[in-house]
Write an enzyme that holds these catalytic residues in place. Structure first.
Site, PDB file in Angstrom:
ATOM      1  N   GLY A   1      10.320  -2.471  -7.568  1.00 17.87           N
ATOM      2  CA  GLY A   1      11.395  -3.076  -8.356  1.00 17.87           C
ATOM      3  C   GLY A   1      12.354  -2.035  -8.920  1.00 17.87           C
ATOM      4  O   GLY A   1      13.538  -2.334  -9.151  1.00 17.87           O
TER       5      GLY A   1
ATOM      6  N   ALA B   1       7.674  -3.040 -10.509  1.00 19.29           N
ATOM      7  CA  ALA B   1       7.185  -4.122 -11.366  1.00 19.29           C
ATOM      8  C   ALA B   1       5.820  -3.741 -11.944  1.00 19.29           C
ATOM      9  O   ALA B   1       5.021  -3.085 -11.272  1.00 19.29           O
ATOM     10  CB  ALA B   1       7.048  -5.395 -10.554  1.00 19.29           C
TER      11      ALA B   1
ATOM     12  N   GLU C   1      14.670  -1.449  -6.289  1.00 17.92           N
ATOM     13  CA  GLU C   1      15.494  -2.655  -6.119  1.00 17.92           C
ATOM     14  C   GLU C   1      16.597  -2.722  -7.175  1.00 17.92           C
ATOM     15  O   GLU C   1      17.721  -3.121  -6.880  1.00 17.92           O
ATOM     16  CB  GLU C   1      14.589  -3.902  -6.142  1.00 17.92           C
ATOM     17  CG  GLU C   1      13.742  -3.984  -4.861  1.00 17.92           C
ATOM     18  CD  GLU C   1      12.620  -5.009  -4.944  1.00 17.92           C
ATOM     19  OE1 GLU C   1      11.814  -4.931  -5.899  1.00 17.92           O
ATOM     20  OE2 GLU C   1      12.551  -5.889  -4.075  1.00 17.92           O
TER      21      GLU C   1
ATOM     22  N   GLU D   1       5.086  -2.096  -2.011  1.00 19.00           N
ATOM     23  CA  GLU D   1       4.403  -3.365  -2.272  1.00 19.00           C
ATOM     24  C   GLU D   1       3.362  -3.728  -1.213  1.00 19.00           C
ATOM     25  O   GLU D   1       2.337  -4.339  -1.515  1.00 19.00           O
ATOM     26  CB  GLU D   1       5.418  -4.519  -2.400  1.00 19.00           C
ATOM     27  CG  GLU D   1       6.290  -4.464  -3.642  1.00 19.00           C
ATOM     28  CD  GLU D   1       7.541  -3.613  -3.467  1.00 19.00           C
ATOM     29  OE1 GLU D   1       7.634  -2.840  -2.491  1.00 19.00           O
ATOM     30  OE2 GLU D   1       8.437  -3.718  -4.338  1.00 19.00           O
TER      31      GLU D   1
HETATM   32  N1  COA Z   1       2.785  -0.982 -13.039  1.00 20.49           N
HETATM   33  C1  COA Z   1       2.002  -0.720 -14.091  1.00 20.49           C
HETATM   34  N2  COA Z   1       1.641   0.515 -14.466  1.00 20.49           N
HETATM   35  C2  COA Z   1       2.096   1.523 -13.720  1.00 20.49           C
HETATM   36  C3  COA Z   1       2.916   1.342 -12.595  1.00 20.49           C
HETATM   37  C4  COA Z   1       3.238  -0.003 -12.243  1.00 20.49           C
HETATM   38  N3  COA Z   1       4.049  -0.270 -11.213  1.00 20.49           N
HETATM   39  N4  COA Z   1       3.191   2.542 -12.060  1.00 20.49           N
HETATM   40  C5  COA Z   1       2.584   3.450 -12.827  1.00 20.49           C
HETATM   41  N5  COA Z   1       1.916   2.852 -13.837  1.00 20.49           N
HETATM   42  C6  COA Z   1       1.126   3.497 -14.885  1.00 20.49           C
HETATM   43  C7  COA Z   1      -0.184   4.003 -14.338  1.00 20.49           C
HETATM   44  O1  COA Z   1      -1.126   2.964 -14.308  1.00 20.49           O
HETATM   45  C8  COA Z   1      -0.548   5.067 -15.328  1.00 20.49           C
HETATM   46  O2  COA Z   1      -1.063   4.485 -16.499  1.00 20.49           O
HETATM   47  P1  COA Z   1      -2.351   5.113 -17.228  1.00 20.49           P
HETATM   48  O3  COA Z   1      -1.875   6.477 -17.688  1.00 20.49           O
HETATM   49  O4  COA Z   1      -2.655   4.169 -18.312  1.00 20.49           O
HETATM   50  O5  COA Z   1      -3.411   5.190 -16.163  1.00 20.49           O
HETATM   51  C9  COA Z   1       0.811   5.662 -15.702  1.00 20.49           C
HETATM   52  O6  COA Z   1       1.789   4.666 -15.352  1.00 20.49           O
HETATM   53  C10 COA Z   1       1.105   6.947 -14.960  1.00 20.49           C
HETATM   54  O7  COA Z   1       0.950   6.722 -13.578  1.00 20.49           O
HETATM   55  P2  COA Z   1      -0.084   7.516 -12.633  1.00 20.49           P
HETATM   56  O8  COA Z   1      -0.469   6.622 -11.501  1.00 20.49           O
HETATM   57  O9  COA Z   1      -1.178   8.089 -13.438  1.00 20.49           O
HETATM   58  O10 COA Z   1       0.846   8.696 -12.112  1.00 20.49           O
HETATM   59  P3  COA Z   1       0.754   9.465 -10.717  1.00 20.49           P
HETATM   60  O11 COA Z   1       1.688  10.611 -10.815  1.00 20.49           O
HETATM   61  O12 COA Z   1      -0.666   9.708 -10.368  1.00 20.49           O
HETATM   62  O13 COA Z   1       1.326   8.422  -9.633  1.00 20.49           O
HETATM   63  C11 COA Z   1       2.859   6.761  -8.780  1.00 20.49           C
HETATM   64  C12 COA Z   1       2.627   7.950  -9.740  1.00 20.49           C
HETATM   65  C13 COA Z   1       4.248   6.220  -9.054  1.00 20.49           C
HETATM   66  C14 COA Z   1       2.754   7.232  -7.344  1.00 20.49           C
HETATM   67  C15 COA Z   1       1.772   5.690  -9.029  1.00 20.49           C
HETATM   68  O14 COA Z   1       1.735   5.419 -10.424  1.00 20.49           O
HETATM   69  C16 COA Z   1       2.017   4.387  -8.315  1.00 20.49           C
HETATM   70  O15 COA Z   1       1.743   4.284  -7.121  1.00 20.49           O
HETATM   71  N6  COA Z   1       2.464   3.335  -9.046  1.00 20.49           N
HETATM   72  C17 COA Z   1       2.606   2.010  -8.532  1.00 20.49           C
HETATM   73  C18 COA Z   1       3.873   1.895  -7.715  1.00 20.49           C
HETATM   74  C19 COA Z   1       4.001   0.513  -7.114  1.00 20.49           C
HETATM   75  O16 COA Z   1       3.182   0.084  -6.343  1.00 20.49           O
HETATM   76  N7  COA Z   1       5.096  -0.169  -7.466  1.00 20.49           N
HETATM   77  C20 COA Z   1       5.389  -1.473  -6.918  1.00 20.49           C
HETATM   78  C21 COA Z   1       4.837  -2.540  -7.780  1.00 20.49           C
HETATM   79  S1  COA Z   1       5.217  -4.106  -7.090  1.00 20.49           S
END
Ligand code: COA
Length: 516
Positions: A367, A321, A370, A390
């Site tokens: 999500g 999400a 999910e 989460e």
């Molecule tokens: N919601 C919003 N934006 C997200 C996102 C999310 N769930 N997951 C990734 N993004 C965005 C990042 O903010 C980043 O944006 P930016 O370039 O403007 O900074 C872009 O996508 C790329 O992600 P980034 O974090 O730079 O890549 P990474 O390789 O360093 O890490 C993840 C990848 C997936 C490990 C990391 O993005 C992450 O932990 N995301 C959140 C996952 C999460 O908690 N999901 C559950 C939500 S309820």
């Protein structure tokens, strides 16, 4: 009597009128003709077949693959009715060897000697009829070689099929037969599940040309030199399904662009692409509403039998999400309603009446996971990562994670994933039952397609009932689940498809299910 196909071949002097009458005569016998405009050795179908045998033989002779590996790959991954070597045992090694010599004499393009065949011929191991060929036989008319389903995993199907595709391109470019007739020829004459050009479009014309170049530089046979038609297609960007156009047209007409997803129809398949690659396809309400609308569009679309969901870009299926949607104060009750709406959209996949596959390359988190768990099958690349992160945000899964993860991996593992929030790699996801299949990245698309095509050939009505009996029968007491199963069973048994399935079994042919 078993073979529906008849190749009608024009000689140098044959008038159009005679050819047409021959064609009509074949039809009057209840057979399916194709028109071969020029007499070339092997005509259409056998030229393609001889070409298919060529690389397979050389790659086995050079110890790259074993016989069983190649046969398993073409049978189970490409869906051909018999393996390449199995078929040669069946028709007779002597027949294959002598025909090979005869056509090679008349046509340098078909001069790809197979050392394996020559060896068997000289030993007198002539295939099934003599008890031994590539395989051993104990006798019995319906005996089949033992070819395990998983044996062909590492075989590169493109290099096996590339010579046959090259030959088909040659036939087309030289006006020997039309695109439609060549594809009809291999389907009816060889029992292929799709035409040779359809295979080519699926593999990607560029990949076919690469495979041919490799074969050519390694073995130096004319058959492997990429046909000018193929190289021209690559130059023009006509790469097959991927580019919307190859030997056939795809794409544009079948693609609907929403704001945050894309829907691409490629009957019998449809692809839903989560399309926010710059945000790792993070889910928004807009995206979920569009997903829901796309599923509505496909709900009773007769052309589409299987839906595949994947992410855009090359990093993620979906990273969950969109975290920014959690910012800002919202009354708890309204957040509850919002969350329920989110859940509704995800749950729709579970209620969708056709099989849905999640094709995962990269992150499937929160999500994203999910959504994938709501799909009927998950196929992932080796590098993919999974998790319910989460908890690290001070929240918990909100789109079914606490319910669906347990069903797939059991309570203990589900709690570990949800309460620690760790990410796991694809191999572990496979081990615990979270994904059905893990495949190398370079074979991802092909594996997803061939899995989907196997489902697409199944009986659509029985597939819907099976999906519903499983998804909903498990939510109620077992007695009611069984009642549901019996009701669905009796509904399925009365379909035309059930008649077709039984008939096909009894007459030893492949069933053709129409969803009737
Ligand atoms: N919601 C919003 N934006 C997200 C996102 C999310 N769930 N997951 C990734 N993004 C965005 C990042 O903010 C980043 O944006 P930016 O370039 O403007 O900074 C872009 O996508 C790329 O992600 P980034 O974090 O730079 O890549 P990474 O390789 O360093 O890490 C993840 C990848 C997936 C490990 C990391 O993005 C992450 O932990 N995301 C959140 C996952 C999460 O908690 N999901 C559950 C939500 S309820």
């Amino acid at each position: 009597v078993l073979m529906p196909l008849v190749e009608v071949i024009k000689g140098a002097q044959t008038s159009d009128e005679v050819a047409r009458r021959a064609y009509d005569f074949v039809k009057s016998l209840g057979k399916e003709p194709i028109m071969v405009n020029k007499d070339v050795p092997g005509f259409v179908v056998n030229r393609v077949l001889i070409s298919l045998n060529s690389a397979a033989c050389l790659l086995v002779a050079n110890n790259q693959y074993s016989i069983v590996e190649v046969d398993s790959a073409v049978k189970y991954r490409a869906g051909l009715p018999m393996g390449i070597f199995e078929l040669q045992d069946f028709t007779g090694i002597d027949v294959g060897y002598l025909v090979g010599l005869a056509v090679a004499e008349r046509d340098p393009m078909l001069r790809v000697p197979c050392p394996l065949i020559e060896d068997l011929y000289k030993k007198g191991w002539l295939g099934q009829k003599s008890g031994r060929g590539f395989y051993e036989y104990k006798g019995g008319a319906y005996e089949r070689a033992n070819i395990p389903r998983e044996a062909g995993e590492k075989v590169d199907l493109v290099s096996i099929f590339a010579p046959a595709i090259n030959m088909a391109a040659w036939l087309l470019r030289n006006g020997i037969a039309s695109r439609e007739d060549i594809d009809k020829g291999v389907k009816l004459g060889l029992g292929w599940p799709k035409g040779v050009f359809e295979f080519a479009d699926e593999f990607g014309i560029d990949k076919v040309v690469d495979a041919l170049n490799q074969l050519y530089s390694r073995f130096n046979y004319e058959l492997f030199k990429p046909d000018p038609l193929l190289t021209q297609m690559v130059q023009e960007g006509r790469l097959g399904q991927r580019s919307g156009r190859g030997f056939y047209e795809y794409g544009a007409a079948g693609t609907v662009e929403f704001k945050e997803i894309m829907l691409r129809k490629e009957p019998p398949l449809a692809w839903i692409i989560l399309n926010r690659p710059q945000r790792l396809n993070a889910l928004t309400m807009t995206m979920l509403e569009e997903l829901s609308r796309a599923l509505d569009m496909l709900w009773d679309d007769k052309e589409v039998r299987v839906v595949i969901i994947r992410g855009a870009g090359d990093r993620a299926f979906s990273a969950g999400a969109d975290v920014s949607s959690f910012a800002g104060p919202l009354h708890t009750y309204y957040f509850f309603l919002y969350n329920r709406r989110f859940q509704e959209a995800v749950s729709k996949i579970e209620r969708f009446p056709k099989p849905v596959i999640a094709a995962i390359d990269g992150y499937a988190l929160g999500g994203g996971l999910e959504i994938a768990m709501t799909c009927d099958f998950r196929i992932a690349t080796e590098r993919s990562e999974f998790g319910q992160p989460e908890i690290a945000l001070g929240i918990l899964p909100g789109a079914g994670g606490t319910q669906r993860l347990i069903r797939l991996v059991g309570m203990a593992k589900a709690k570990e994933l949800i309460m620690l929030g760790d990410r796991i790699k694809a191999d572990e996801a496979y081990r615990i039952g979270l994904v059905n299949k893990v495949v190398p990245k370079e074979r991802f698309e092909e594996e997803v397609r061939s899995f989907a095509m196997r489902l697409a050939q199944g009986p659509p009505i029985a597939l819907t009932y099976a999906k519903y009996a499983i998804n909903f029968g498990t939510q109620v007491p077992t007695d009611i689940g069984l009642m549901l199963e019996a009701a669905f069973f009796s509904m399925a048994v009365n379909t035309k498809d059930a008649q077709e399935g039984v008939m096909a079994f009894l007459t030893k042919r492949r069933p053709e299910f129409k969803g009737e």
